[in-house]
Design a protein around this motif. Structure first.
Motif, PDB file in Angstrom:
ATOM      1  N   ARG A 237       0.842  -1.203   0.000  1.00  0.00           N
ATOM      2  CA  ARG A 237       0.000   0.000   0.000  1.00  0.00           C
ATOM      3  C   ARG A 237       0.875   1.250   0.000  1.00  0.00           C
ATOM      4  N   VAL A 238       1.912   1.254   0.775  1.00  0.00           N
ATOM      5  CA  VAL A 238       2.811   2.401   0.840  1.00  0.00           C
ATOM      6  C   VAL A 238       3.483   2.617  -0.507  1.00  0.00           C
ATOM      7  N   TYR A 239       3.924   1.521  -1.135  1.00  0.00           N
ATOM      8  CA  TYR A 239       4.647   1.619  -2.395  1.00  0.00           C
ATOM      9  C   TYR A 239       3.766   2.207  -3.496  1.00  0.00           C
ATOM     10  N   HIS A 240       2.486   1.895  -3.501  1.00  0.00           N
ATOM     11  CA  HIS A 240       1.589   2.337  -4.571  1.00  0.00           C
ATOM     12  C   HIS A 240       0.865   3.642  -4.234  1.00  0.00           C
ATOM     13  N   ASN A 336      15.839   0.989  -4.241  1.00  0.00           N
ATOM     14  CA  ASN A 336      16.520   2.023  -3.477  1.00  0.00           C
ATOM     15  C   ASN A 336      15.579   3.032  -2.857  1.00  0.00           C
ATOM     16  N   THR A 337      14.472   3.356  -3.538  1.00  0.00           N
ATOM     17  CA  THR A 337      13.588   4.395  -3.037  1.00  0.00           C
ATOM     18  C   THR A 337      12.255   3.799  -2.638  1.00  0.00           C
ATOM     19  N   ARG A 338      11.827   4.086  -1.413  1.00  0.00           N
ATOM     20  CA  ARG A 338      10.556   3.584  -0.921  1.00  0.00           C
ATOM     21  C   ARG A 338       9.778   4.703  -0.272  1.00  0.00           C
ATOM     22  N   PRO A 339       8.422   4.689  -0.374  1.00  0.00           N
ATOM     23  CA  PRO A 339       7.607   5.664   0.314  1.00  0.00           C
ATOM     24  C   PRO A 339       7.666   5.455   1.815  1.00  0.00           C
ATOM     25  N   SER A 340       7.238   6.454   2.528  1.00  0.00           N
ATOM     26  CA  SER A 340       7.261   6.390   3.984  1.00  0.00           C
ATOM     27  C   SER A 340       5.997   5.754   4.531  1.00  0.00           C
ATOM     28  N   ILE A 341       6.143   5.079   5.662  1.00  0.00           N
ATOM     29  CA  ILE A 341       4.978   4.538   6.359  1.00  0.00           C
ATOM     30  C   ILE A 341       4.057   5.665   6.807  1.00  0.00           C
ATOM     31  N   ILE A 342       4.610   6.867   6.973  1.00  0.00           N
ATOM     32  CA  ILE A 342       3.813   8.016   7.427  1.00  0.00           C
ATOM     33  C   ILE A 342       2.694   8.313   6.450  1.00  0.00           C
ATOM     34  N   SER A 343       2.884   7.965   5.178  1.00  0.00           N
ATOM     35  CA  SER A 343       1.887   8.277   4.157  1.00  0.00           C
ATOM     36  C   SER A 343       0.579   7.547   4.384  1.00  0.00           C
ATOM     37  N   LEU A 344       0.569   6.530   5.220  1.00  0.00           N
ATOM     38  CA  LEU A 344      -0.672   5.817   5.502  1.00  0.00           C
ATOM     39  C   LEU A 344      -1.584   6.627   6.407  1.00  0.00           C
ATOM     40  N   TYR A 345      -1.074   7.731   6.979  1.00  0.00           N
ATOM     41  CA  TYR A 345      -1.839   8.521   7.936  1.00  0.00           C
ATOM     42  C   TYR A 345      -1.845   9.984   7.505  1.00  0.00           C
ATOM     43  N   PRO A 346      -2.548  10.328   6.392  1.00  0.00           N
ATOM     44  CA  PRO A 346      -2.511  11.674   5.820  1.00  0.00           C
ATOM     45  C   PRO A 346      -3.183  12.718   6.702  1.00  0.00           C
ATOM     46  N   MET A 347      -4.002  12.330   7.648  1.00  0.00           N
ATOM     47  CA  MET A 347      -4.732  13.292   8.465  1.00  0.00           C
ATOM     48  C   MET A 347      -3.938  13.758   9.675  1.00  0.00           C
ATOM     49  N   LEU A 348      -2.725  13.267   9.856  1.00  0.00           N
ATOM     50  CA  LEU A 348      -1.929  13.666  11.004  1.00  0.00           C
ATOM     51  C   LEU A 348      -1.526  15.131  10.901  1.00  0.00           C
TER      52      LEU A 348
END
Length: 363
Positions: A237-240, A336-348
């Motif tokens: 989910r993070v990757y996409h 080499n490049t991965r999205p952050s786990i933080i992106s799963l919580y956009p309302m923070l």
């Protein structure tokens, strides 16, 4: 015959009537040596390959830990180190006794009439058998909370806490192995008299311990499957997520690939034995079989499943050796490049997002 009966009455509980008949029959030993499954070279090859593999993996782990600055990764390496050390010592301790028997054919009734060595070997088989399964479940749980609940912990697990959890798994497995010595079940010599393990007889105590051992192993494999599946889905989910904050996530992917590999190996190697133990102790006893005897076919199948379990200790270190980041980059350059786990919580809150992102980078 009277002498044999007198001898049997003076021996410990690890000797069953089938063990006595095998030990007192040289011709049978000669016939057994013709079978590959009980060949001394079979055991020697397995033990040597496993020891060399784990020793090599341990050297690579020590080298990697010195270069590691991420807390999350360093705690994961501690769990891996605990797993490799456990596999190495398991092969060393059990292999020393088993291979010694294959080459010397020593008489258990003379060497160990009180069953001290057999109980030690049986305890070692249970301890070094359960530890990898429980460590795998612990590692999967740690990664599950690290990936899916990143805000439930202010920092990653410390090295001291990681070693404490490894020690806790060791202590629990050792306590489990003590149960037959304390009276819940018993360790007995197994076909072809080269090793000792839990006894799959149909009396209540042995049935209870066999079920505890098998169900605990299946539970550990099941927990590993659940935690790893959810964690992999989360990483996908993070990757996409196109709107995610981009940063390096290759270490998380590397850890998950290694965990999934460890889980698959444990499942393939261990589940057949665990299911076989449950089926054997729950089915009706073979009619006409003398007391404290197990059908020969059951004993041979148990030995075959044990050979499969040995592959777990051989393949575990290669999961880390082959699935390291440097190797994965050659296979999958975009790692080499991965999205952050933080992106799963956009309302923070944005400031909280910046703070947590900075903390995760430092880890």
């Amino acid at each position: 015959m009277e002498a044999n009966g007198s001898l049997a009455s003076e021996l410990g509980s690890c000797f069953r009537s089938t063990n006595l008949s095998i030990t007192l029959s040289a011709n049978l030993n000669a016939n057994l040596s013709e079978k590959l499954i009980v060949s001394r070279w079979f055991s020697t090859a397995f033990g040597s390959i496993g020891l060399a593999s784990n020793l090599f993996a341990l050297c690579v782990l020590v080298s990697s830990s010195r270069k590691m600055h991420s807390r999350a990764r360093s705690s994961f390496l501690i769990f891996l180190c605990g797993l490799v050390v456990t596999d190495f010592l398991g092969l060393l301790v059990t292999g020393t006794i088993i291979i010694s028997y294959h080459f010397t054919k020593f008489n258990w009734m003379v060497v160990d009439p009180a069953c001290y060595l057999c109980n030690f070997l049986g305890l070692s088989m249970v301890f070094f058998g359960q530890c990898p399964l429980l460590l795998g479940a612990t590692m999967a749980g740690e990664r599950f909370f690290g990936i899916n609940r990143p805000f439930s912990r202010s920092t990653s697990m410390s090295k001291r806490r990681a070693w404490f959890m490894v020690g806790l798994v060791w202590a629990f497995s050792f306590s489990l192995g003590l149960l037959p010595i304390l009276g819940l079940g018993e360790y007995t010599l197994q076909f072809p008299n080269s090793w000792c393990f839990i006894t799959m007889l149909h009396d209540p105590r042995n049935v209870t311990f066999c079920l505890i051992f098998a169900l605990l192993g299946i539970l550990a494999v099941g927990l590993s499957f659940f935690f790893n599946t959810v964690s992999v889905v989360t990483l996908c989910r993070v990757y996409h997520d196109r709107e995610s904050v981009q940063r390096r996530r290759d270490s998380e992917v590397e850890m998950m690939v290694q965990l999934v590999g460890i889980m698959i190996i444990a499942t393939v190697c261990w589940l057949p034995l665990l299911i076989f133990i449950i089926q054997t102790v729950l089915q009706e006893p073979t009619p006409g079989l003398p007391s404290r005897q197990i059908p020969r076919q059951t004993e041979e199948m148990l030995l075959i499943y044990l050979r499969m379990v040995t592959w777990n200790q051989i393949l575990d270190p290669w999961v880390y050796i082959l699935f390291r980041r440097a190797v994965l980059r050659r296979i999958y350059p975009s790692l080499n490049t991965r999205p952050s786990i933080i992106s799963l919580y956009p309302m923070l809150n944005p400031s909280l997002r910046r703070k947590l992102t900075q903390e995760s980078v430092l880890q």
